[in-house]
Design a protein around this motif. Structure first.
Motif, mmCIF file in Angstrom:
data_model
loop_
_atom_site.group_PDB
_atom_site.id
_atom_site.type_symbol
_atom_site.label_atom_id
_atom_site.label_comp_id
_atom_site.label_asym_id
_atom_site.label_seq_id
_atom_site.Cartn_x
_atom_site.Cartn_y
_atom_site.Cartn_z
ATOM 1 N N SER A 243 2.358 -9.083 10.850
ATOM 2 C CA SER A 243 2.931 -9.525 9.577
ATOM 3 C C SER A 243 2.246 -10.789 9.086
ATOM 4 O O SER A 243 1.977 -11.701 9.863
ATOM 5 C CB SER A 243 4.423 -9.829 9.737
ATOM 6 O OG SER A 243 4.899 -10.401 8.525
ATOM 7 N N ARG B 211 3.833 -12.777 7.291
ATOM 8 C CA ARG B 211 4.936 -13.751 7.226
ATOM 9 C C ARG B 211 5.139 -14.382 8.600
ATOM 10 O O ARG B 211 4.739 -13.844 9.619
ATOM 11 C CB ARG B 211 6.221 -13.065 6.761
ATOM 12 C CG ARG B 211 6.055 -12.393 5.398
ATOM 13 C CD ARG B 211 7.262 -11.543 5.062
ATOM 14 N NE ARG B 211 8.372 -12.337 4.579
ATOM 15 C CZ ARG B 211 9.642 -11.936 4.646
ATOM 16 N NH1 ARG B 211 9.965 -10.798 5.208
ATOM 17 N NH2 ARG B 211 10.590 -12.701 4.161
ATOM 18 N N SER C 190 9.670 -13.490 9.139
ATOM 19 C CA SER C 190 9.139 -12.130 9.353
ATOM 20 C C SER C 190 10.146 -11.286 10.133
ATOM 21 O O SER C 190 10.577 -11.638 11.238
ATOM 22 C CB SER C 190 7.829 -12.211 10.135
ATOM 23 O OG SER C 190 7.531 -10.959 10.714
ATOM 24 N N THR C 191 10.482 -10.137 9.556
ATOM 25 C CA THR C 191 11.452 -9.256 10.227
ATOM 26 C C THR C 191 10.821 -8.585 11.454
ATOM 27 O O THR C 191 11.496 -8.397 12.469
ATOM 28 C CB THR C 191 11.956 -8.179 9.245
ATOM 29 O OG1 THR C 191 10.842 -7.432 8.741
ATOM 30 C CG2 THR C 191 12.731 -8.795 8.096
ATOM 31 N N SER C 192 9.536 -8.234 11.356
ATOM 32 C CA SER C 192 8.915 -7.546 12.502
ATOM 33 C C SER C 192 8.713 -8.510 13.674
ATOM 34 O O SER C 192 8.907 -8.144 14.840
ATOM 35 C CB SER C 192 7.594 -6.889 12.101
ATOM 36 O OG SER C 192 6.716 -7.815 11.501
ATOM 37 N N VAL D 61 5.922 -2.038 7.623
ATOM 38 C CA VAL D 61 5.294 -0.959 6.847
ATOM 39 C C VAL D 61 4.733 -1.586 5.582
ATOM 40 O O VAL D 61 5.419 -2.334 4.892
ATOM 41 C CB VAL D 61 6.340 0.113 6.451
ATOM 42 C CG1 VAL D 61 5.720 1.135 5.499
ATOM 43 C CG2 VAL D 61 6.904 0.796 7.684
ATOM 44 N N ASN E 59 3.001 -0.144 2.162
ATOM 45 C CA ASN E 59 2.617 1.048 1.381
ATOM 46 C C ASN E 59 2.512 2.298 2.237
ATOM 47 O O ASN E 59 1.468 2.947 2.300
ATOM 48 C CB ASN E 59 1.347 0.754 0.572
ATOM 49 C CG ASN E 59 1.643 -0.309 -0.480
ATOM 50 O OD1 ASN E 59 2.614 -0.177 -1.226
ATOM 51 N ND2 ASN E 59 0.864 -1.371 -0.514
ATOM 52 N N PHE E 60 3.613 2.556 2.902
ATOM 53 C CA PHE E 60 3.852 3.786 3.675
ATOM 54 C C PHE E 60 3.050 3.885 4.963
ATOM 55 O O PHE E 60 3.108 4.898 5.653
ATOM 56 C CB PHE E 60 3.585 5.059 2.830
ATOM 57 C CG PHE E 60 4.153 4.989 1.445
ATOM 58 C CD1 PHE E 60 5.519 4.777 1.248
ATOM 59 C CD2 PHE E 60 3.338 5.108 0.328
ATOM 60 C CE1 PHE E 60 6.051 4.696 -0.020
ATOM 61 C CE2 PHE E 60 3.863 5.025 -0.950
ATOM 62 C CZ PHE E 60 5.225 4.815 -1.128
ATOM 63 N N GLY F 10 12.339 -0.525 2.661
ATOM 64 C CA GLY F 10 13.051 0.648 2.152
ATOM 65 C C GLY F 10 13.418 1.608 3.261
ATOM 66 O O GLY F 10 13.341 1.289 4.445
ATOM 67 N N GLN G 111 10.761 8.246 1.692
ATOM 68 C CA GLN G 111 9.400 7.740 1.525
ATOM 69 C C GLN G 111 8.506 8.502 2.495
ATOM 70 O O GLN G 111 8.926 8.797 3.609
ATOM 71 C CB GLN G 111 9.304 6.253 1.892
ATOM 72 C CG GLN G 111 10.168 5.332 1.086
ATOM 73 C CD GLN G 111 9.806 3.867 1.363
ATOM 74 O OE1 GLN G 111 8.642 3.505 1.386
ATOM 75 N NE2 GLN G 111 10.803 3.047 1.583
HETATM 76 C C1 LIG Z 1 2.261 -5.191 0.552
HETATM 77 C C2 LIG Z 1 3.612 -4.668 0.968
HETATM 78 C C3 LIG Z 1 3.847 -3.303 0.934
HETATM 79 C C4 LIG Z 1 5.087 -2.797 1.335
HETATM 80 N N1 LIG Z 1 5.264 -1.443 1.333
HETATM 81 C C5 LIG Z 1 6.448 -0.927 1.761
HETATM 82 C C6 LIG Z 1 6.643 0.482 1.822
HETATM 83 O O1 LIG Z 1 5.772 1.286 1.528
HETATM 84 N N2 LIG Z 1 7.854 0.928 2.225
HETATM 85 C C7 LIG Z 1 8.863 0.090 2.594
HETATM 86 O O2 LIG Z 1 9.928 0.559 2.953
HETATM 87 N N3 LIG Z 1 8.691 -1.263 2.573
HETATM 88 C C8 LIG Z 1 7.517 -1.782 2.156
HETATM 89 N N4 LIG Z 1 7.328 -3.144 2.146
HETATM 90 C C9 LIG Z 1 8.411 -4.024 2.611
HETATM 91 C C10 LIG Z 1 8.212 -4.486 4.054
HETATM 92 O O3 LIG Z 1 7.995 -3.386 4.914
HETATM 93 C C11 LIG Z 1 9.465 -5.238 4.509
HETATM 94 O O4 LIG Z 1 9.669 -6.352 3.654
HETATM 95 C C12 LIG Z 1 9.371 -5.686 5.949
HETATM 96 O O5 LIG Z 1 10.641 -6.138 6.376
HETATM 97 C C13 LIG Z 1 8.361 -6.817 6.079
HETATM 98 O O6 LIG Z 1 8.229 -7.193 7.427
HETATM 99 P P1 LIG Z 1 7.747 -8.674 7.786
HETATM 100 O O7 LIG Z 1 8.837 -9.594 7.310
HETATM 101 O O8 LIG Z 1 7.601 -8.690 9.269
HETATM 102 O O9 LIG Z 1 6.459 -8.902 7.070
HETATM 103 C C14 LIG Z 1 6.110 -3.679 1.737
HETATM 104 C C15 LIG Z 1 5.873 -5.056 1.764
HETATM 105 C C16 LIG Z 1 4.638 -5.545 1.394
HETATM 106 C C17 LIG Z 1 4.382 -7.037 1.458
#
Ligand SMILES: Cc1cc2nc3c(=O)[nH]c(=O)nc-3n(C[C@H](O)[C@H](O)[C@H](O)COP(=O)(O)O)c2cc1C
Length: 214
Positions: free
Chosen positions: A12, A14, A18-20, A99, A101-102, A146, A155
């Protein structure tokens, strides 16, 4: 008894929120305890320190037989060699990723492009590509904003099939996915992540090959 070596890839961009990363913070120490051996973690923070994109020399080298690739492009292969060594040294791989963009974040795709190498981590045969690395338990802690990974799907999931294929081709087939999804609409995503981690800890298998290395 030797420590178990675990390669951790944090993907991530973040940091504190960061959630992950939070998911992994709650899953990994608890799972490590169950392995019954001390864990030595080698962490690659791909999100905070992305690897450079692959170069023209690296791409050229991939179409050559390995000896010629080394002779012509040796220094351009150094980072790839190092990443492959790190992976090969590990008894287990842990990927912590959102994730995007899928599918997987670009920083993880970049790591994959640097470790999937013909005649080094896989070979081609008349029956297709065959992995050259020994299999080892691989855990993927994945979060999404999502509704990913649900039936019926809302999705498309290019995350799990892609990782199964890309890691499978180099020999890593024992892959356990743990996910926390739907976090975009949560008031407190980090506490949802903690609850999900607790659920996975009750349900997750240790992968097929853990007994042979523990
Ligand atoms: C560039 C980008 C693309 C993303 N695409 C998706 C997606 O396709 N489907 C989804 O469910 N979430 C999508 N998200 C949301 C992230 O998966 C979500 O915010 C996740 O909790 C982020 O994890 P993190 O905080 O560890 O970065 C996207 C976020 C970003 C920044």
């Amino acid at each position: 008894m030797n420590n178990l070596k675990l390669l951790l890839l944090d993907c991530s961009p973040r940091r504190d929120n960061s959630t992950s990363r939070h998911f992994t913070r709650h899953l990994l120490p608890a799972m490590a305890k169950r392995f019954g051996r001390d864990i030595q973690i080698n962490r690659r923070d791909l999100g905070a320190e992305p690897l450079p994109p692959i170069t023209a020399e690296y791409a050229e080298s991939l179409v050559l037989p390995i000896a010629e690739a080394k002779a012509r492009f040796g220094s351009a292969l150094a980072l790839s060699d190092q990443l492959i060594q790190e992976l090969d040294d590990a008894d287990m791989l842990w990927i912590s990723a959102p994730v995007h963009n899928f599918t997987v974040p670009a920083v993880l795709k970049n790591w994959i492009d640097l470790v999937v190498r013909r005649d080094v981590t896989f070979k081609t045969t008349e029956h297709g590509k065959v992995g050259l690395l020994r299999d080892r338990p691989t855990f993927v802690a994945v979060t999404s904003g999502g509704a990913m990974f649900r039936e019926p799907s809302l999705q498309p999931d290019f995350f799990r099939p892609y990782l199964n294929a890309a890691l499978g081709v180099i020999g890593l087939k024992d892959i356990t996915f743990m996910h926390a999804t739907g976090l975009a609409s949560a008031d407190e995503p980090l506490s949802i992540v903690e609850t999900k981690a607790g659920q996975w800890l009750r349900e997750a298998s240790f992968g097929q090959t853990i007994p042979s290395i523990v």
